[in-house]
Design a protein around this motif. Sequence first.
Motif, short mmCIF file in Angstrom:
data_model
loop_
_atom_site.label_atom_id
_atom_site.label_comp_id
_atom_site.label_asym_id
_atom_site.label_seq_id
_atom_site.Cartn_x
_atom_site.Cartn_y
_atom_site.Cartn_z
N LYS A 250 -98.69 23.16 102.50
CA LYS A 250 -99.50 22.76 101.36
C LYS A 250 -100.93 23.24 101.55
CE LYS A 250 -100.93 18.23 103.13
NZ LYS A 250 -102.37 18.55 103.10
N ASP A 252 -104.59 22.64 102.38
CA ASP A 252 -105.33 21.63 103.14
C ASP A 252 -106.73 21.40 102.58
OD1 ASP A 252 -103.25 21.39 105.20
OD2 ASP A 252 -103.86 23.42 105.77
N ASP A 276 -102.13 18.32 95.57
CA ASP A 276 -101.75 17.07 96.21
C ASP A 276 -102.96 16.14 96.34
OD1 ASP A 276 -101.13 15.18 98.46
OD2 ASP A 276 -99.26 16.31 98.45
N ASP A 277 -102.72 14.83 96.24
CA ASP A 277 -103.81 13.86 96.38
C ASP A 277 -104.41 13.90 97.79
OD1 ASP A 277 -103.64 13.00 93.78
OD2 ASP A 277 -102.26 11.36 94.24
N ASN A 278 -103.60 14.23 98.78
CA ASN A 278 -104.06 14.27 100.17
C ASN A 278 -104.64 15.64 100.51
OD1 ASN A 278 -103.22 11.59 100.77
ND2 ASN A 278 -101.11 12.33 100.91
N ILE A 279 -105.68 16.00 99.82
CA ILE A 279 -106.33 17.29 100.04
C ILE A 279 -107.84 17.10 100.02
CG2 ILE A 279 -106.21 17.87 97.58
CD1 ILE A 279 -106.08 20.79 98.35
N THR A 280 -108.50 17.75 100.93
CA THR A 280 -109.96 17.70 100.98
C THR A 280 -110.53 18.67 99.95
OG1 THR A 280 -109.99 17.10 103.32
CG2 THR A 280 -111.99 18.09 102.43
N LYS A 318 -114.44 15.21 98.26
CA LYS A 318 -113.42 14.25 98.70
C LYS A 318 -112.93 14.67 100.07
CE LYS A 318 -109.11 14.22 97.20
NZ LYS A 318 -107.90 14.07 96.38
N SER A 319 -112.95 13.72 101.02
CA SER A 319 -112.57 14.04 102.39
C SER A 319 -111.30 13.28 102.77
CB SER A 319 -113.70 13.68 103.35
OG SER A 319 -113.32 13.98 104.69
N ILE A 320 -110.29 14.03 103.23
CA ILE A 320 -109.04 13.46 103.73
C ILE A 320 -108.93 13.79 105.22
CG2 ILE A 320 -106.53 13.44 103.55
CD1 ILE A 320 -107.92 12.27 101.10
N GLN A 322 -107.71 14.97 108.59
CA GLN A 322 -106.59 15.82 109.00
C GLN A 322 -106.96 16.52 110.30
OE1 GLN A 322 -106.03 18.28 105.55
NE2 GLN A 322 -107.94 19.38 105.81
N THR A 325 -107.15 22.37 109.61
CA THR A 325 -107.23 23.05 108.32
C THR A 325 -106.63 24.44 108.47
OG1 THR A 325 -109.25 21.86 107.71
CG2 THR A 325 -108.77 23.89 106.51
#
Length: 348
Positions: A250, A252, A276-280, A318-320, A322, A325
Amino acid sequence: MLYIHQSTCISPQQTFLDVNIDVLHEPVENKLKVIEPTYEDIPPGILRRMAKAVRIGVGAALPIIKNFSHIDGFIIGTSNAGMEDCIKFLNQIIQYEEGVLTPSNFVQSTPNALAGQLGLLTKNKGYNITHVHRGLAFENAIVDAMMMLHDHPENNYLLSAVDETSAYNYNIDRLSGWYKKEVVTCEQFYQTNSTGSISGESAIAFLVSGEKVNATARLAAIHTLHTEEEMLIEKQLQYFLEKNLPAGEKIDLLISGENGDNRLLKYYTTVENILDDNITIARFKHMAGEYATASAFAVWLSCQILQTQYIPLHMLKKSIPQSNTKNILVYNNYKGSQHSFILITKEN
């Protein structure tokens, strides 16, 4: 697909040689102008006669050329490079009634002046071309480099983008409503709910080849389109990701070209909603401003992030959390009609 081995950047921030992208330099009168180096590698006699766009373009390219002498050609993307000298030359025609004119203004008045100067300075007789396609100039230069490397994967090319803020193009875009009327700081850049952005400029160079060895990043895919329809952008991005992302992987990080212009925010929101919602999500135009080849600055930032695995806080929308990267998507649009997706991945 091509591999990036080295990159340099002359921009309004501290990005050349001693890189520090944590520090932000503020715009002056809503203009972000490049921080020019001393140009120690350019002979003073030649430097004195160089137009600004040529000067910063050569300045960004020479450190790469110095470290890697075997380059098979120069591929440049630009929209406004040479415009300042072009206007000077046209004004001289009127002023001197087509009499004795300054030859340097004439020679450096065309967009391909940088590519020509690089060829002359290095005595390089290889492939030499300049792409002038407004907001997709750098993207077309990338496509050209990919096609050349498809046929000659062992070759090395200098892929570059340069644009300057001349008084001419700034006034035209200001009168057309593309720049903000109110004074904006970096901190306020994305908070002002108004039309327009701030002006920017830069010169960026990449050493690219078809060889994976010692590469810092892989420019895996690129897609461009002309449209003002959000639905078409959504469909094209979905197809782009399905086609170019390996199974099970996906995006990142999204590096967004969001520029503070509330008329264009809908395009960036559309792209964010597809992912995806889980993306910076990171943004960069508070660092470089808005200009036709700003996507090159985003590609340079991608290389820095993939190497260091570090993103400055001021870039983050927005920071997720992980651990790594690997896949970066750059989305940019120019004046709401020219759009591009660029996929950059990490090479192990």
